[in-house]
Each structure stands twice: as structure tokens, then as C-alpha cells.
Design an enzyme around this catalytic site. Structure first.
Site, PDB file in Angstrom:
ATOM      1  N   TYR A 205       0.940  -1.204  -0.012  1.00 33.78           N
ATOM      2  CA  TYR A 205       0.032  -0.071   0.121  1.00 33.78           C
ATOM      3  C   TYR A 205       0.875   1.181   0.071  1.00 33.78           C
ATOM      4  CZ  TYR A 205       0.895   0.341   5.179  1.00 33.78           C
ATOM      5  OH  TYR A 205       1.736   0.559   6.424  1.00 33.78           O
ATOM      6  N   CYS A 206       0.152   2.255  -0.400  1.00 35.67           N
ATOM      7  CA  CYS A 206       0.993   3.476  -0.418  1.00 35.67           C
ATOM      8  C   CYS A 206      -0.214   4.647  -0.390  1.00 35.67           C
ATOM      9  CB  CYS A 206       1.935   3.899  -1.674  1.00 35.67           C
ATOM     10  SG  CYS A 206       0.897   3.809  -3.379  1.00 35.67           S
ATOM     11  N   THR A 207       0.274   6.011  -0.657  1.00 39.40           N
ATOM     12  CA  THR A 207      -0.788   7.176  -0.556  1.00 39.40           C
ATOM     13  C   THR A 207      -1.954   6.961  -1.423  1.00 39.40           C
ATOM     14  OG1 THR A 207       1.150   8.429   0.080  1.00 39.40           O
ATOM     15  CG2 THR A 207      -1.028   9.492  -0.396  1.00 39.40           C
TER      16      THR A 207
END
Length: 606
Positions: A205-207
Site C-alpha cells: 500500500y501507499c498514499t
């Protein structure tokens, strides 16, 4: 929604752009007419956009973009928010102007220049926010969608300062936080920690999702054992929209616009002040490390008793400090209380310990390059031959020379021989009378017998001047020797190989991933090189930044043909190598423009 409601729009799209100039004109015209401010990045492989403006203008922009078939399936993340209130933050985030640029990469994936990137089409499978949440809730078990109940790991693809104020936390699920300063450091972390990912179900996951696209593809490109990679579609932003209470995400989501961070209804603060350790998660003051300029969390009270000089935890880890410790009045320190009346910093000891490491100022660190000499040479002779190169590169690099591991006997060829192989003119053509330095090689012939004596021997048969190009025996011993050199004399940023040394260096490049932790380097310079007849050297399979230097004219280099050096360069993946052809022979040219091209290559790694 009122006409003057303000908003922020984020979206990206990986797709082949047939006409970049036309797309650039569209964005310049559309964004300017709608009064949008922010960043638009265009590349041959897609777009990455973060813009702000009136909400209705952003909606019009979305409609215009959707009319282009290239953007079919794009996830447009539109959120209403306040106008930028802080000019400093707005300026730093790019929200005081409109910046539209054509770039090579939408996000800089690797700090290693020329390293070929994985195909984004091989990215991990997208999971919606609901699917992602379901996997976490059942601690890795979800029925009927291809994810089994085996080992599951969460991988955060963001930078350290982002993870400090918020991240996913799930009981019984291992979470990997690379603790990187910038996204381009992630590939190296993945390489160094591949065993933690191999055979696992990796949830990334990331932003907003874009960083997971390339990173998940990079993991999957490692082959067997790395197939099961999944990514949160739309990133943390879409997850928090689906789960306003935060769900399994604790803290705040750092964003790259004037909002700074976006939280859930959960009031708990995950971050802590760098100096005093109290709960704090507000980056609006934009405090930065004096060395690397990474954002750091410093609470209001510590900002008041400090002169703005901070050292982030990564720089502290690597032994960096400051010239002097700022003076701190004990009275101020003792008076610093939080809202509950609790002392936040009882003395200056915590601040002093954070800044106690002295960092002497000096010139930037040079690149260290290990130099491998050619056949029947030694480190001393090669150092002499490259003295001009070392002098002209002295501001950029330090050249380190070592002898190859195989010592060769002294042999000479008489002017003629009898039919039985005996020398009729040996007495008239004796070997050189002067003392000679020992000669070495990286690879040896199948019938090689190592000699340590200094007596000259008559060759058993006529010399084959190119015989060493077919030598591969002794490779394992040469490789073990290089491992010891890297362990005892490293680290090295790169390897420079000449002739047979270049052949050896290229073979190491072909095994670079397998040699991680034993032989680590960032680039190779291969001069008058040639490919060895070994199976690892397949056409276009070596993914290591490299510079190939060789003579352009057939016959000029009497030891290595120009075609052999071209064949070696062709073994490196497209876009992964730079070639310098010169009109001289078996040398490394140091006059202009060749030395300028060599410097340009090295400067990419400083």
C-alpha cells in the site's frame, strides 16, 4: 456544492502516450483556463497529476480528461478541503503555481541511473478497499479470490517520514516498513530483503496507489516465489473513504499537497517528536534534517528551545551529527509543559543526545572504484597505465587496484624451433635478463599450473595471442577472491575492468542479484572487454548500469576486436548501458571528449 468550494484532485495513469506534445498542450490550455494550480507530470508511459482549484473547475477538468480514451479506467480522487492557508506549505507543495513538465519517470523508481525498470503491466493484482480490509480482518484468509491462508506480509511502499504519522496495523500480520528516505531507495531495500518476501502473499500500500504499481512489478520480476503480490487500489486515500473510522489504518495519511495529512475519526496520534518523544504528528512547520532535508517531527515546545537545527533518525543511524550543540536555557527547558501540565522536556539531555554526534565538514565523498587489470598484468602496472585517468578523475573517484588471484609463470617464445619442438636458437635468443614483476590473471586455461618461481620457461608451443578469451577455468576461485576483496577493502561504488578484467567484471554483473551482500556495487566500467563463453551471459539479460569503452576501428586494438566489445555491450539490457568508441587501440582514452563522457557517466552516481 457552492461555486467557490475548494478542492484537490489526484490521479495517475500508466499507459503508452503516442503524442506527448499534444497532451502537453491540452494540459497547459485546460488547467490554465480553469485556474488550476499544482503539478502535472507527463511521460511516454503515462501521467501523474496533483492539482487544486475550485471544485467545479476540477470536475470540468475530469470531464475533459475522461473524453480521451487513453484515460479509460482512471481513478480520479477528488476531495473538498480548505484553501491553502500557509504560503510556505503551499509553495513547497507546488500549490502557488501550475507546473507542467515532461519527465522520463512519473515517479523516480531507482537511484541507480540507467537501471532498467520492470514492466508496469506485470504489477501486482489490485484489491479494492473492501477486499483489502477483508484480507486483513481474516488475517490472510479470504475465500474464492486466489489468496490462500499462508504467510501474509504487509509492505508499506512509502517514505519513513510518512509512515511515522500513520500506517496499517493488524494483529498477527507482519508489517514491513522499509524506513527509506525516498521512493528511489525502495528497489535496493527489496533486493536486500527479498527473503522476507519470497514465498509470501505480499500486500502493498501507499498514499494513492502509484508507487505500488512499479514496486509490485519489481517484486514480481524476481521470478519464482514472488508471484503473489497484491496492492491496495486507490491507496490509503480510498481506504479511509471506505472506512472513515480508520479501519486497520492507524494515524494520519501523509499527502503531498497543502493539506499535509488526512486523518480518520480516530483521534489517536501515532507520531512522536524527534527530540522529546511526546505525541506529535503535525508537519506544518516543515522542519527538516540539516543533512538530507527529510521532513522531521518537532513539537512546538522543542521548536521554541531549539534554533532549527535537526538531525533525522536515518542520518543519526549513519553517524551524522552537527558541528555544535545549540545552547538551551535550562529555565526554558524546565518550563516546557504540555496541555495537561506534564513536563515535556525535563532537561536538555534528550536534545543533547539527539545532536551529540559530531559531523566534521569536508569535501563530498568520492566514488570508490575497484580496478581489475588485464591478462598477464598486475596492479602496479595497471595503476601506471591508468595514472592519467586517475588524475583527471581525482575530484570524482578514487581508484583502488588489486592483483588477480592466479599467478602466471614467466614464459618466452624463441625466434624459431626445430621440428621436434626444441629450440635451435635458444642460446641466441635468451629470455629477458632484467627482473620482472609477477604477472597475474583472473581466469586460467584448462591445463593451467600455477607457478611461483621466477625462472623463465620456454613456451611449449607458439603463442596464441587471443587464447585467454576462451579461458573460464578458475572462475569460482576468482569470484571467491573478489568476495574477500569487497569484504576487506570495500565498500565500492563500482568496478572498472580492463580487457580480461572487463570480462571478469561483466560476469560478476551477470550474477549481481545472486551476489547481494557479498559483492555490492552500483555500476561497471568495461574497457576493451569481451564476453566469456559461460551460460549466464545471454543476449540482453544483464540489468546493471554500465559504461563500455573500446576502439571503434577493426585492427586498432590488436588484443580485443571491436566486435567482441560490442558483443559484450549487447549483453546488457537496452537503456542500461552507455558506449564510448574511440579511434585508439588497447587503452583507456583520457583526452576530450572521451574523458568528459566518462565524467558524465560517473557524476550520475554522486
Amino acid at each position: 456544492m457552492s461555486q467557490d468550494e475548494y478542492g484537490v484532485l489526484l490521479y495517475y495513469r500508466y499507459t503508452s502516450i503516442p503524442d506527448l506534445d499534444n497532451l502537453l498542450s491540452f494540459y497547459e490550455s485546460n488547467c490554465s483556463s480553469l485556474g488550476l494550480l499544482g503539478r502535472v507530470r507527463l511521460s511516454p508511459n503515462g501521467v501523474n497529476v496533483t492539482v487544486g482549484g475550485q471544485f467545479v473547475s476540477l470536475e470540468k477538468h475530469i470531464d475533459a480528461v475522461k473524453s480521451n480514451s487513453l484515460f479509460e479506467g482512471t481513478d480520479f480522487k477528488l476531495a473538498s478541503c480548505h484553501y491553502p492557508l500557509d504560503d510556505k506549505v503551499a509553495r513547497e507543495c507546488g500549490f502557488t503555481s501550475l507546473s507542467i513538465r515532461i519527465v522520463e519517470e512519473l515517479v523516480t523508481f531507482s537511484s541507480y541511473p540507467l537501471l532498467k525498470h520492470p514492466e508496469v503491466s506485470n504489477a501486482g493484482r489490485h484489491l479494492s478497499a473492501a477486499e483489502f480490509h477483508s484480507v486483513l480482518r481474516s488475517a490472510g484468509q479470504i475465500g474464492g479470490d486466489g489468496i490462500d491462508d499462508k504467510q501474509l506480509v504487509l509492505l508499506d511502499a512509502r517514505n519513513l517520514y510518512e509512515t511515522r504519522i500513520g500506517k496499517f496495523h493488524v494483529p498477527h500480520v507482519e508489517t514491513l516498513d522499509p524506513g527509506i528516505r525516498q521512493y528511489s531507495d525502495l528497489p535496493s531495500w527489496i533486493d536486500d530483503n527479498a527473503e522476507q518476501l519470497k514465498g509470501k502473499n505480499v500486500l502493498m500500500y501507499c498514499t494513492g496507489g502509484i508507487r505500488c504499481e512499479m514496486a509490485s512489478a519489481y517484486i514480481r520480476s524476481k521470478g519464482a516465489g514472488f508471484e503473489n503480490v497484491f496492492q491496495l487500489f486507490g491507496g490509503i486515500q480510498r481506504y479511509l473513504e471506505q472506512y472513515p473510522d480508520g479501519g486497520f489504518f492507524k494515524g494520519k495519511n501523509f499527502v503531498f499537497d497543502h493539506r499535509i495529512s488526512v486523518g480518520s475519526s480516530d483521534p489517536n496520534i501515532m507520531g512522536t517528536c524527534l527530540l522529546c518523544g511526546t505525541s506529535f504528528d503535525d508537519y506544518s512547520s516543515r522542519c527538516r534534517c540539516i543533512h538530507c532535508r527529510m521532513l522531521v517531527l518537532v513539537c512546538d515546545s522543542c521548536q521554541q528551545i531549539n534554533d532549527g537545527v535537526y538531525v533525522c533518525e536515518l542520518c543519526q543511524k549513519h553517524g551524522k551529527g552537527i558541528e555544535s550543540i545549540p545552547s538551551i536555557k535550562n529555565s526554558k527547558s524546565e518550563a516546557a509543559l504540555d496541555q495537561n501540565g506534564q513536563k515535556k522536556l525535563s532537561s536538555d539531555s534528550k536534545l543533547s543526545s539527539q545532536l551529540s554526534s559530531k559531523h566534521a565538514s569536508g569535501p563530498p565523498r568520492k566514488l570508490r572504484i575497484l580496478c581489475l587489470h588485464g591478462f598477464r598484468q598486475n596492479s602496479s602496472s595497471f595503476k601506471g597505465r591508468t595514472a592519467s585517468l586517475a588524475k583527471k578523475l581525482k575530484s570524482l573517484a578514487e581508484l583502488v587496484f588489486v592483483d588477480a588471484p592466479h599467478e602466471l609463470p614467466f614464459v618466452y617464445q624463441p625466434s624459431s624451433t626445430e621440428p621436434d619442438g626444441s629450440s635451435s636458437l635458444a642460446s641466441q635468443n635468451p629470455p629477458p635478463s632484467e627482473n620482472c614483476r609477477r604477472k597475474y590473471a583472473w581466469l586460467v586455461a584448462p591445463d593451467f599450473i600455477e607457478k611461483n618461481d621466477t625462472d623463465w620457461k620456454i613456451a611449449n608451443h607458439p603463442f596464441d595471442p587471443l587464447q585467454y578469451q576462451g579461458q573460464t577455468d578458475g572462475f569460482d576461485l576468482s569470484l571467491s577472491y573478489l568476495k574477500r576483496v569487497f569484504s576487506e577493502e570495500g565498500p565500492f561504488d563500482g568496478i572498472l575492468g580492463f580487457s580480461q578484467g572487463a570480462a571478469m567484471a561483466a560476469s560478476v554483473c551477470a550474477r549481481q542479484q545472486r551476489l547481494k551482500g557479498e559483492i555490492d556495487f552500483r555500476f561497471a566500467i568495461l574497457c576493451s572487454g569481451f564476453p566469456l563463453p559461460i551460460p549466464e551471459l545471454d543476449q540482453g539479460t544483464i540489468n546493471c548500469p554500465s559504461l563500455h569503452i573500446f576502439g571503434s576501428e577493426p585492427g586498432k586494438d590488436r588484443q580485443i576486436t571491436s566486435q567482441a566489445s560490442r558483443n559484450l555491450a549487447s549483453l546488457f539490457e537496452d537503456g542500461c548501458s552507455v558506449v564510448i568508441e574511440h579511434e585508439s587501440g588497447h587503452i583507456i582514452p583520457t583526452r576530450s571528449p572521451y574523458i568528459d563522457n566518462i565524467k558524465n557517466f560517473l557524476q550520475r552516481f554522486l
